[in-house]
Design an enzyme around this catalytic site. Structure first.
Site, PDB file in Angstrom:
ATOM      1  N   THR A 180     -45.173 -15.952  11.850  1.00  0.00           N
ATOM      2  CA  THR A 180     -46.513 -15.766  11.291  1.00  0.00           C
ATOM      3  C   THR A 180     -46.698 -16.829  10.215  1.00  0.00           C
ATOM      4  O   THR A 180     -45.714 -17.314   9.646  1.00  0.00           O
ATOM      5  CB  THR A 180     -46.654 -14.373  10.649  1.00  0.00           C
ATOM      6  OG1 THR A 180     -45.693 -14.278   9.594  1.00  0.00           O
ATOM      7  CG2 THR A 180     -46.384 -13.269  11.646  1.00  0.00           C
ATOM      8  N   LYS A 435     -62.793  -2.670  -3.361  1.00  0.00           N
ATOM      9  CA  LYS A 435     -63.103  -1.265  -3.605  1.00  0.00           C
ATOM     10  C   LYS A 435     -63.935  -1.158  -4.875  1.00  0.00           C
ATOM     11  O   LYS A 435     -63.456  -1.449  -5.964  1.00  0.00           O
ATOM     12  CB  LYS A 435     -61.821  -0.447  -3.732  1.00  0.00           C
ATOM     13  CG  LYS A 435     -62.090   1.030  -3.588  1.00  0.00           C
ATOM     14  CD  LYS A 435     -60.814   1.809  -3.394  1.00  0.00           C
ATOM     15  CE  LYS A 435     -61.158   3.214  -2.930  1.00  0.00           C
ATOM     16  NZ  LYS A 435     -60.005   4.090  -2.942  1.00  0.00           N
TER      17      LYS A 435
HETATM   18  P1  ADP Z   1     -51.292 -14.901   9.443  1.00  0.00           P
HETATM   19  O1  ADP Z   1     -51.139 -13.420   9.614  1.00  0.00           O
HETATM   20  O2  ADP Z   1     -50.166 -15.479   8.720  1.00  0.00           O
HETATM   21  O3  ADP Z   1     -52.659 -15.337   8.936  1.00  0.00           O
HETATM   22  P2  ADP Z   1     -51.994 -15.037  12.214  1.00  0.00           P
HETATM   23  O4  ADP Z   1     -52.430 -16.270  12.837  1.00  0.00           O
HETATM   24  O5  ADP Z   1     -51.131 -14.142  12.974  1.00  0.00           O
HETATM   25  O6  ADP Z   1     -51.252 -15.488  10.902  1.00  0.00           O
HETATM   26  O7  ADP Z   1     -53.292 -14.287  11.711  1.00  0.00           O
HETATM   27  C1  ADP Z   1     -53.795 -13.106  12.259  1.00  0.00           C
HETATM   28  C2  ADP Z   1     -54.892 -12.584  11.393  1.00  0.00           C
HETATM   29  O8  ADP Z   1     -56.006 -13.474  11.384  1.00  0.00           O
HETATM   30  C3  ADP Z   1     -55.472 -11.280  11.852  1.00  0.00           C
HETATM   31  O9  ADP Z   1     -54.677 -10.196  11.441  1.00  0.00           O
HETATM   32  C4  ADP Z   1     -56.839 -11.278  11.191  1.00  0.00           C
HETATM   33  O10 ADP Z   1     -56.769 -10.870   9.844  1.00  0.00           O
HETATM   34  C5  ADP Z   1     -57.208 -12.734  11.216  1.00  0.00           C
HETATM   35  N1  ADP Z   1     -58.111 -12.993  12.334  1.00  0.00           N
HETATM   36  C6  ADP Z   1     -57.800 -13.489  13.546  1.00  0.00           C
HETATM   37  N2  ADP Z   1     -58.904 -13.618  14.312  1.00  0.00           N
HETATM   38  C7  ADP Z   1     -59.946 -13.179  13.582  1.00  0.00           C
HETATM   39  C8  ADP Z   1     -61.356 -13.037  13.806  1.00  0.00           C
HETATM   40  N3  ADP Z   1     -61.938 -13.404  14.934  1.00  0.00           N
HETATM   41  N4  ADP Z   1     -62.091 -12.521  12.808  1.00  0.00           N
HETATM   42  C9  ADP Z   1     -61.547 -12.150  11.640  1.00  0.00           C
HETATM   43  N5  ADP Z   1     -60.236 -12.261  11.365  1.00  0.00           N
HETATM   44  C10 ADP Z   1     -59.443 -12.770  12.319  1.00  0.00           C
END
Ligand code: ADP
Length: 536
Positions: A180, A435
């Protein structure tokens, strides 16, 4: 009763073999560091991937051993995507945008034995080489310059290799791993099985998800070191379509040139990339002749409605999608159901702005303190998912087991609503929720509303401590070059659209918003920056 079906494993080996047998003439176009285009075809890719697999085998790696890549998106990275796992090893893509100390930590934690690195990235490798000793370092001569002494040359390694005789693999064997990006803590390793990647590719290609076919020209802008470029190299090779790989040149003009010359029909990336592309198009609308209706997947962070509408004016179709490293990443895509096509234009945009419907075999639910939230489109809860390409743990991090419930649901850390039609809408990350006076405010909704203002380039909204309300929203705004707007104007613009208590308490104007290695707004950094903020 016993089935009479074959026990035929779902592995990438089949995808590679099929690509070589059926789609030898499909093109793979890569942009090189000097901006020239490298062209070859699936038949070359197939041969070279097998040679890479054979070479790695001859090095004495054992099944399951990790081979790291530190590479841009191009033909050799694609060869690694198949050559490594089809030989029974694990493709571990290192994120070249991370700090060298973090790259070393991740490579060590993963136990990588071999590194394949672009020659243009050797200066980065040399920053952490003392912290992480790979047994072999193989350099891809992308720039055309001779490979520096002391390194193995990728072309010589594969040139002298016996082609891989692909072993029969267990579909549950590890094929790849990604960490991640660490937006919310130390990077964690997710290990993908062959089965997960194959099923993910099949689901991705479906008409109501990404709808990829052999006739597409596919350009993944999302880096191959970020969640396998959303699995697109696997899906693209499975369907046999043309691949257009942008190398290190991700600026808007380079991408638009590539879209035009390679007649790209499908591209994918994070919103930051699209913001740049949109600006370039708005400035010079006549400069590029793009394929009408080119699909652009926006994911990794929320798309804004303003962006979706603006691209529609250029006849470019945004498809909003949600996913995570832990979900391989395809979770949801925002297609309109047939029954919704008769809605008003504004309502249709509201649906396209949501993150969308879960892909087949991905189950979703939202959980509140009082159990599962109703699918009413209003009640916010933590989004939980499960399915055959959802992670069930992290590589050697047993302490993270609380991210999964007793009945196998993965806690995403995202807060969402689900409506009666089943559309998921992400309202925040748990850590970003604001919040105020006991009520949740969605920072993503606020940002989306702000980005509809003609003067606003982008906006991040964070919660900042408040003596009376616990927290209040602070809007951090970047204006478009030459555009004017002030606090009074922005508040008046938002007021008719939002509940009064949602309106940002204050606005600050900045020239840029800090970003993560994968181009997401780094809200933790903003919260640090405005921690001592005094409300007017
Ligand atoms: P990291 O968790 O380190 O940012 P990731 O690439 O796994 O790496 O990120 C996933 C996160 O990105 C999701 O949990 C979400 O919060 C955000 N995310 C992914 N796609 C979207 C989207 N279309 N809209 C809003 N948030 C998104």
């Amino acid at each position: 009763m016993q089935s009479t079906m074959m026990d035929f494993p779902l592995t990438l080996t089949h995808i590679l073999k099929r690509a070589g047998q059926l789609f030898g003439a499909s093109a793979i176009v890569s942009r090189l560091p000097d901006k020239s285009l490298h062209r070859h075809h699936y038949r070359d890719f197939h041969r070279r991937a097998l040679a890479l697999g054979g070479a790695l085998q001859a090095m004495g790696l054992a099944p399951g051993d990790r081979v790291a890549t530190l590479m841009w998106n191009h033909y050799a990275h694609l060869e690694a995507y198949f050559g490594i796992p089809c030989a029974g090893f694990v493709l571990h893509t290192l994120n070249l945008r991370l700090h060298p100390d973090d790259i070393a930590y991740i490579a060590k934690h993963a136990g990588d034995r071999v590194l394949i690195v672009d020659d243009v990235l050797l200066p980065l490798y040399e920053k952490f080489r003392d912290q992480m000793k790979f047994e072999r370092v193989i350099v891809v001569p992308l720039s055309g310059a001779p490979v520096a002494a002391g390194y193995e040359n990728y072309e010589e390694v594969i040139g002298g290799a016996q082609a891989l005789v692909a072993p029969r693999l267990d579909e549950n064997a590890a094929a790849g791993m990604c960490y991640t990006s660490g937006t919310t803590g130390r990077p964690k390793g997710v290990v993908y099985s062959h089965r997960a990647l194959v099923l993910h590719s099949m689901a991705s290609a479906m008409g109501d998800t990404l709808a990829l076919t052999q006739t597409d020209s596919l350009c993944p802008v999302v880096p191959m070191f970020h969640v396998n470029a959303w699995g697109l190299p696997f899906t693209g090779v499975m369907v046999g379509c043309k691949l257009v790989l942008p190398g290190p040149h991700l600026d808007a003009a380079s991408l638009l040139d590539l879209y035009e010359t390679e007649r790209v029909t499908f591209t994918a990336g994070v919103p930051t990339i699209w913001m740049g592309v949109l600006n370039a198009l708005e400035k010079n609308p006549a400069q590029w002749k793009l394929m009408p209706g080119m699909r652009m997947v926006v994911g990794g962070a929320a798309a804004s409605e303003a962006m979706i509408r603006a691209f529609d004016k250029h006849n470019l179709h945004v498809l909003h999608a949600w996913g995570m490293t832990e979900t391989t990443p395809l979770g949801t895509t925002a297609h309109l159901k047939a029954s919704l096509k008769s809605l008003s234009e504004d309502e249709r945009y509201a649906y396209r702005l949501k993150q969308g419907l879960p892909a087949p075999f991905v189950e979703v639910r939202t959980m509140t303190d009082n159990g599962e939230a109703p699918w009413d489109g209003i009640t916010m809860g933590e989004l939980q998912v499960r399915g055959p390409w959802i992670a069930s743990g992290y590589h050697e991090l047993p302490a993270e087991a609380d991210k999964w419930t007793a009945d196998d649901w993965f806690r995403t850390g995202d807060v969402a609503t689900i409506d009666a039609e089943g559309y998921v809408k992400i309202t925040d990350r748990t850590k970003d929720l604001i919040k105020s006076g006991g009520e949740w405010i969605s920072s993503l909704d606020l940002e989306n509303a702000l980005m509809a203002h003609p003067a606003v380039q982008e906006a991040a909204v964070i919660g900042v401590a408040h003596p009376k309300w616990d927290e209040r929203p602070l809007a951090v705004v970047v204006l478009k070059a030459g555009a004017q707007a002030d606090e009074v104007g922005l508040r008046a613009f938002l007021a008719p659209k939002l509940a009064k208590f949602w309106l940002p308490e204050a606005f600050v104007f900045v020239s840029e918003i800090p970003r993560t290695s994968t181009g997401k707004m780094l809200k933790a950094a903003l919260r640090d920056q405005y921690r001592g903020w005094r409300w007017p």
